[in-house]
Design an enzyme around this catalytic site. Structure first.
Site, PDB file in Angstrom:
ATOM      1  N   HIS A 134     -11.404   6.658   5.490  1.00  0.00           N
ATOM      2  CA  HIS A 134     -10.822   7.895   6.021  1.00  0.00           C
ATOM      3  C   HIS A 134     -11.812   9.060   5.911  1.00  0.00           C
ATOM      4  CE1 HIS A 134      -6.676   6.170   4.755  1.00  0.00           C
ATOM      5  NE2 HIS A 134      -6.729   6.182   6.072  1.00  0.00           N
ATOM      6  N   CYS A 141      -4.857  10.265  -2.084  1.00  0.00           N
ATOM      7  CA  CYS A 141      -3.986   9.259  -1.439  1.00  0.00           C
ATOM      8  C   CYS A 141      -2.648   9.088  -2.113  1.00  0.00           C
ATOM      9  CB  CYS A 141      -4.640   7.882  -1.484  1.00  0.00           C
ATOM     10  SG  CYS A 141      -6.390   7.885  -1.263  1.00  0.00           S
ATOM     11  N   ASP A 143       0.816  -1.228   0.000  1.00  0.00           N
ATOM     12  CA  ASP A 143       0.000   0.000   0.000  1.00  0.00           C
ATOM     13  C   ASP A 143       0.847   1.274   0.000  1.00  0.00           C
ATOM     14  OD1 ASP A 143      -2.802  -0.671   0.005  1.00  0.00           O
ATOM     15  OD2 ASP A 143      -2.543  -1.496   2.026  1.00  0.00           O
TER      16      ASP A 143
END
Ligand code: CIR
Length: 256
Positions: free
Chosen positions: A164, A251, A64
């Site tokens: 999130h 992100c 990730d």
């Protein structure tokens, strides 16, 4: 990450094993070649917008890790290295430190505090910090104290479901928030002008303001029209593969 003028972005190339990252969505297995093309397009877009793009190598031990946003919070005065809420992501932070240390004094979120950058939404000089599966009250408090020392204000927002805070709310400039329907009536955002997303366009809740331009996921026509009506310049990017891994536009970079 603050709403000051941006000149740099840090990105990390997705590793071949990126599909082994964490996801809560059942949208199918993402395709590596397509992911790389979409990531390249993302980097090219930031370059075209005038940012210097710092490209870091893939980290195969951390599938990730190309979601670099989660490992730091950057203001003009400091970079706060986070303590990511997911155990499998904790080791990512040491690989961002050397790059950030070239630009900012470092601060650290320390246990028992946990915090992911995806939970931190800067709106001018105020920071909303999501309390989520990844970010706890202690982590939010630690970040808040760092922010207060530079005269920023902050407050917390409960992230009841999903990943999130920024999966649900983005700041698109001009005092306007772009919000998932579920956050439309939240008291924390009462004082702001709002664009509430319609069903089927919720993915646009994670949009990215880069100076005067707003990046949104593609095929979000009604959001596009609403933002254009405000006089904003919009660029659409295909985010299909990152999306399968619970990721979006914010992100994949750290901006400052
Ligand atoms: C994770 O679950 O940590 C990654 N698969 C997705 C992280 C997305 N990051 C972000 O929204 N800031």
């Amino acid at each position: 990450m603050s709403t000051d003028t941006l000149s740099h972005a840090i990105v990390r190339i997705p590793g071949k094993n990126f599909a082994r990252g964490i996801t809560s969505l059942e949208m199918g297995i993402p395709n590596f070649d397509l992911m790389i093309r979409q990531h390249q397009n993302y980097m090219d877009t930031l370059l075209k917008l005038g940012l210097e793009v710092i490209v870091l190598d893939a980290l195969l031990d951390f599938p990730d890790a190309y979601f670099v946003e989660d490992v730091a919070i950057i203001t003009p005065e400091m970079a706060v290295i986070t303590n990511p809420g997911a155990l499998s992501r904790r080791g990512e932070t040491e690989f961002i430190e050397p790059t950030l240390a070239k630009f900012r004094p470092l601060r650290y979120i320390t246990p028992p505090g946990t915090l992911d950058g995806g939970d931190v939404l800067a709106v001018e000089k105020h920071f909303f910090i999501g309390l989520s599966r990844r970010t706890n009250q202690e982590g939010a408090g630690q970040l808040g104290r760092f922010l207060e020392s530079f005269d920023y204000t902050w407050s917390t927002v409960e992230v009841i479901s999903g990943l999130h805070l920024k999966s649900f709310v983005s700041y698109v400039g001009k005092g306007i928030l772009l919000l998932h329907q579920a956050y439309a009536d939240r008291s924390e955002f009462l004082d702001y002008k709002k664009i509430i997303l319609v069903k089927n366009e919720y993915a646009a809740a994670n949009s990215l303001l880069v100076n005067d331009t707003i990046l949104i996921p593609n095929d979000h026509l009604s959001v596009r029209k609403k933002l254009e009506a405000l006089g904003s310049t919009i660029i659409e990017l295909d985010m299909s593969e990152a999306r399968k891994m619970d990721g979006g536009l914010t992100c994949m970079s750290l901006r400052f």
